[in-house]
Design an enzyme around this catalytic site. Structure first.
Site, PDB file in Angstrom:
ATOM      1  N   GLU A 134       1.566  -5.084  11.140  1.00 24.77           N
ATOM      2  CA  GLU A 134       0.871  -3.804  11.033  1.00 24.77           C
ATOM      3  C   GLU A 134       1.511  -2.853  12.040  1.00 24.77           C
ATOM      4  O   GLU A 134       1.287  -2.952  13.242  1.00 24.77           O
ATOM      5  CB  GLU A 134      -0.617  -3.963  11.345  1.00 24.77           C
ATOM      6  CG  GLU A 134      -1.437  -4.574  10.221  1.00 24.77           C
ATOM      7  CD  GLU A 134      -1.933  -3.540   9.192  1.00 24.77           C
ATOM      8  OE1 GLU A 134      -1.666  -2.330   9.380  1.00 24.77           O
ATOM      9  OE2 GLU A 134      -2.589  -3.959   8.225  1.00 24.77           O
ATOM     10  N   HIS A 158       0.857  -1.191   0.000  1.00 25.65           N
ATOM     11  CA  HIS A 158       0.000   0.000   0.000  1.00 25.65           C
ATOM     12  C   HIS A 158       0.894   1.244   0.000  1.00 25.65           C
ATOM     13  O   HIS A 158       1.688   1.444   0.920  1.00 25.65           O
ATOM     14  CB  HIS A 158      -0.933  -0.013   1.218  1.00 25.65           C
ATOM     15  CG  HIS A 158      -1.952  -1.105   1.142  1.00 25.65           C
ATOM     16  ND1 HIS A 158      -2.346  -1.851   2.232  1.00 25.65           N
ATOM     17  CD2 HIS A 158      -2.656  -1.569   0.073  1.00 25.65           C
ATOM     18  CE1 HIS A 158      -3.262  -2.736   1.832  1.00 25.65           C
ATOM     19  NE2 HIS A 158      -3.463  -2.588   0.535  1.00 25.65           N
TER      20      HIS A 158
HETATM   21 ZN   LIG Z   1      -1.775  -1.929   4.141  1.00 28.57          ZN
END
Ligand SMILES: [Zn+2]
Length: 203
Positions: A171, A11
């Site tokens: 994350e 991303h």
């Molecule tokens: Zn992501």
């Protein structure tokens, strides 16, 4: 002991997920033990990052982490996007599986490199997610295991479930603020310790 594929920046607006790979590559350069064969892809979505305003998706507006050709893609990916995300642009899975060059490259690279474990870094949910055969790491640094569930077309679904290659999803706490140096080190130490344990079980 095994082959590890380490990926950042699927991303394009998750800046910390890209920067931290360069920090970890510095650690690797200094302390490579020779135990693992690493392939590091610090920026899987360069077009998403390197535009005037960085974005999650690639240049075609596709969420690369929904474009992997998981077995359930044809049946579920577009339906999930319409019904569960309300056609959220940021979650668009593409019009067919592996339609995007970044995903097609990764699929091919996974097939040729045959990693034992894949580690993919994102932000900002502050946790560790895991797809695939046991055992997941309980914690890496200050990030604790919390299974987010399985999405059609995600790397975790495709590699972890369909290919049986464990995918550790890290994350980080913030997309725009880097963890401090001690946390960067602790996550790395915990990751390497977990890799040693996990891979030694497989002989
Ligand atoms: Zn992501």
């Amino acid at each position: 002991m095994g082959r590890i594929l380490l990926i950042g920046g699927i991303h394009g607006d998750e800046y910390s997920s890209i920067s931290i790979l360069f920090k970890w590559m510095d650690i690797l350069n200094e302390h490579h033990s020779g135990l693992f064969h690493w392939h590091v892809l610090p920026l899987a979505n360069p077009d998403g990052l390197l535009r005037e305003t960085s974005q999650r998706q690639n240049e075609n507006g596709v969420d690369l982490n929904r474009n992997f050709p998981s077995a359930d893609w044809d049946e579920l990916a577009l339906e999930y996007w319409v019904e569960r995300t309300g056609r959220n642009d940021r979650r668009f899975p593409g019009t067919w599986p592996a339609s995007e060059p970044e995903v097609a490259w990764l699929v091919q690279h996974i097939a040729s490199f045959q990693p034992d474990i894949i580690v993919s870094v994102h932000a900002p949910y502050h946790l560790v997610d895991y797809d695939g055969p046991p055992e997941a790491p309980e914690k890496l640094g200050d990030l604790y295991l919390s299974k987010l569930g399985v999405y059609p077309g995600s790397l975790g679904n495709y590699a972890g479930i369909d290919l049986n290659t464990p995918v550790v999803t890290i994350e980080l706490p913030y997309a725009g603020i880097m963890p401090d140096n001690s946390h960067i080190d602790r996550m790395w130490t915990d990751l390497v310790a977990w890799l040693r344990t996990e891979l030694s079980k497989r002989g």
